[in-house]
Design a protein around this motif. Sequence first.
Motif, PDB file in Angstrom:
ATOM      1  N   GLY A 418     -38.073  22.298 -16.362  1.00  0.00           N
ATOM      2  CA  GLY A 418     -37.583  21.847 -17.659  1.00  0.00           C
ATOM      3  C   GLY A 418     -37.111  20.405 -17.624  1.00  0.00           C
ATOM      4  N   TYR A 419     -36.374  20.044 -16.578  1.00  0.00           N
ATOM      5  CA  TYR A 419     -35.866  18.671 -16.488  1.00  0.00           C
ATOM      6  C   TYR A 419     -36.954  17.680 -16.092  1.00  0.00           C
ATOM      7  CZ  TYR A 419     -31.160  20.202 -17.455  1.00  0.00           C
ATOM      8  OH  TYR A 419     -30.043  20.710 -18.088  1.00  0.00           O
ATOM      9  N   TRP A 420     -37.936  18.121 -15.309  1.00  0.00           N
ATOM     10  CA  TRP A 420     -39.105  17.258 -15.089  1.00  0.00           C
ATOM     11  C   TRP A 420     -39.716  16.871 -16.432  1.00  0.00           C
ATOM     12  CZ3 TRP A 420     -42.331  20.010 -10.647  1.00  0.00           C
ATOM     13  CH2 TRP A 420     -41.690  19.788  -9.416  1.00  0.00           C
ATOM     14  N   ASP A 432     -39.129  24.947 -24.449  1.00  0.00           N
ATOM     15  CA  ASP A 432     -39.805  26.243 -24.283  1.00  0.00           C
ATOM     16  C   ASP A 432     -39.554  26.821 -22.884  1.00  0.00           C
ATOM     17  OD1 ASP A 432     -40.835  26.098 -26.831  1.00  0.00           O
ATOM     18  OD2 ASP A 432     -42.785  25.296 -26.202  1.00  0.00           O
ATOM     19  N   VAL A 433     -39.657  25.959 -21.875  1.00  0.00           N
ATOM     20  CA  VAL A 433     -39.444  26.409 -20.493  1.00  0.00           C
ATOM     21  C   VAL A 433     -38.004  26.857 -20.295  1.00  0.00           C
ATOM     22  CG1 VAL A 433     -39.340  25.634 -18.088  1.00  0.00           C
ATOM     23  CG2 VAL A 433     -41.301  25.029 -19.510  1.00  0.00           C
ATOM     24  N   SER A 450     -28.499  24.395 -19.995  1.00  0.00           N
ATOM     25  CA  SER A 450     -29.716  23.580 -19.940  1.00  0.00           C
ATOM     26  C   SER A 450     -30.430  23.546 -21.289  1.00  0.00           C
ATOM     27  CB  SER A 450     -30.659  24.114 -18.852  1.00  0.00           C
ATOM     28  OG  SER A 450     -30.078  23.986 -17.580  1.00  0.00           O
ATOM     29  N   VAL A 451     -30.421  24.674 -21.997  1.00  0.00           N
ATOM     30  CA  VAL A 451     -31.022  24.689 -23.343  1.00  0.00           C
ATOM     31  C   VAL A 451     -30.268  23.723 -24.248  1.00  0.00           C
ATOM     32  CG1 VAL A 451     -31.494  26.106 -25.380  1.00  0.00           C
ATOM     33  CG2 VAL A 451     -31.882  27.047 -23.094  1.00  0.00           C
ATOM     34  N   GLY A 452     -28.945  23.693 -24.109  1.00  0.00           N
ATOM     35  CA  GLY A 452     -28.159  22.719 -24.871  1.00  0.00           C
ATOM     36  C   GLY A 452     -28.587  21.297 -24.570  1.00  0.00           C
ATOM     37  N   ASP A 453     -28.868  21.001 -23.299  1.00  0.00           N
ATOM     38  CA  ASP A 453     -29.333  19.664 -22.926  1.00  0.00           C
ATOM     39  C   ASP A 453     -30.653  19.329 -23.610  1.00  0.00           C
ATOM     40  OD1 ASP A 453     -27.138  19.323 -21.321  1.00  0.00           O
ATOM     41  OD2 ASP A 453     -28.197  19.635 -19.425  1.00  0.00           O
ATOM     42  N   TRP A 467     -25.373  25.977 -28.240  1.00  0.00           N
ATOM     43  CA  TRP A 467     -25.734  26.493 -26.919  1.00  0.00           C
ATOM     44  C   TRP A 467     -24.680  26.149 -25.870  1.00  0.00           C
ATOM     45  CZ3 TRP A 467     -29.638  29.680 -25.210  1.00  0.00           C
ATOM     46  CH2 TRP A 467     -30.519  30.125 -26.197  1.00  0.00           C
ATOM     47  N   TYR A 468     -24.013  24.987 -25.995  1.00  0.00           N
ATOM     48  CA  TYR A 468     -22.915  24.683 -25.075  1.00  0.00           C
ATOM     49  C   TYR A 468     -21.757  25.667 -25.285  1.00  0.00           C
ATOM     50  CZ  TYR A 468     -25.128  20.174 -23.972  1.00  0.00           C
ATOM     51  OH  TYR A 468     -25.999  19.188 -23.566  1.00  0.00           O
TER      52      TYR A 468
END
Length: 495
Positions: A418-420, A432-433, A450-453, A467-468
Motif C-alpha cells: 500500500g505504501y509503495w 484498495d490494498v 493505514s487506511v486513514g493515511d 478511520w483514525y
Amino acid sequence: MKKTLYTIVCLFLLVSCKEEEIHTLSPEALKIETEVLKQKVLFDAPGIAIGLIKNDTIVYTGAHGVRSLDTKEPLTTRSLFHMASVSKPFVATAIVQLVEQGKIDLDEKLTHYLPYYTMADARYKDITIKQMLAHTSGIPNIDDYEWDKPQYDDGAAERYARSQNTEVLDFEPGTQYNYSNPAFDILCDVIAKTSGMTFEAYMKQSIFEPIGMKNSTFLKPEVPEDLATQPHVFGDSLQSEVSAIYPYNRRHAGSSTLHSNVEDMLLWAQVYLNKGIINGKRIYSEASYELLTAVHTPEDQRKICLSWFPGRINESPIYYHGGQDTGFNSFFGFVPEHNTAIVMMANTDYFWRTNNAAIILKNIIFDDTLRSRAPIHFKLKDCILKGGIEKMKAIYFEEKQKSPQDYYFNDGELDDLGYWLIDRNHLKPALDVLLFQTEVEPDHAGWVDSVGDAYKEMDSIDLAIKWYKKALEMKPDQDFSKEKLDKLLASQPKG
C-alpha cells in the motif's frame, strides 16, 4: 561457473523460457543454483552473483541475470557490485593491521588521531577507536548520504569528519549500542592520518594487493565500465528499472563504497577462514583475528564484534555483515566451525540478503532442505496496477492455498505494498490494498490507521479522520494515530 573438486554429474537445467543449457554441477552446486535462480524470480532481481567456499574448495560460483536492464549485458563472477556496508569489516581489518604496526591503539581516544575533531557535545572527547568499530561510540547515524552530490577528491574524508562539529551524541560513549555509519566514515581519516596515505590507497596496498583482490576498490572511478553493475529500484509502475542515482560519495567510503566481485570476495573468505593467512601470506595476526571476532559491546546490549555481527546458524557461530544502499544488496558471512563462507550480491533495492544466504548455508552445511520464499507483496505488485484489486485478491488467495508456499503471508506485507503505491502516487490502488488488509486482519488497529493515511493522501480529510478515530477506538494507546488525528482536527476550519 567454475567446476568444483567434487564428483561432477551432468544434468539439464531449464534456465530460460527459450532454451536449455547443459550444466556440469556437483550435487551441492546444483542445490545452490536451484535456490539462487528461485530467489532471483521471487525477488524480481535483475541480477544475483554468489560464491560459496567450503573446506578450502570453491563449491559454487555463479552469476545470473544482467548487469543493467538498460543494456542487458550479462553478469559474470567478475562483475563488480557496490557492496554497501560489507565495506565495514574491511575498515576494521585495516585498523587492526595498524594496531599491529603500533600506529593505533584501540583504547586510545579518537581525538588523539584527529585533533581537529569536535562535536557539539563535550562527551565526544571520550570516544575511542574500539567504540567506533563496535557501534558504541554514540555518534548518531544519518539518513542522507548525498548520493546525488558525490564528492571524489582526497579531502572528502577529513571534510566529513569536520562536519560533525554540530552533532550531539546519542549517549555516553561505550554505554550502549547504536549502529553508526558515520563512525566508519570518520575512521577513514584515522587510517589516512596514521598510515600517511589516503584511505583508498591504504586499502589497495595493504589489503587488496596482498590478498590478490585484483578488481576490488573503494574508488568508484576505478571501476572498469565492462565490469560495472548498475543499481535497480522499483519505478513508478513497481517494476525494476535502473536507478537515476548511483550510491557513491567518497565522504562515506568507510561505511559504504567497497566495490568487489564474487572471485575477489572468495579470496577475502579464505583470509578469515584461515585466521589471517592466504597463500602463505599473513594479512593480520591470529591475535588480531581473535580481537576482530570477540564481542566488544556492554552485556545488556546487542552483541557486536569489531564491525562483525556474531550469530548462530543451527547452533554454529557465524560472523557476518550485510549491506544495502540504493539499488544494491550484499551479504558476506563465514562459519569457522564448518570452514565455510558465502558471498551474495544483488543489483536490486529489495532483497532478503541475510535470510536468503542463511537458507543456502543451512542446506549446504547441514544438508537441510529449506526452500526460498519471498513476502507476498513481491508477487502482488505485478498485478495490482494491471489487473486491479479483484485480480490481486484472487492471486493472493491462490498463493496462500498452495502447499508448500512460495511466499510469506506475515503482518505488514500488504501494508508495504500500500505504501509503495502511495509513494508512487497510485492512490486509489493503494486504498484498495489497504482496505483489503483490514479485511484480512480486521482486528489490527495499525492497518486501520493505514487506511486513514490513504484517505489523507487523497485529500479525503473527513474519511481520514473517521478511520483514525476507528483505529483509536480499537487501540486507544496508538499514539501515532492520535497525533495524526489531532493534527487533522486542528487544521479544520473553526465553527
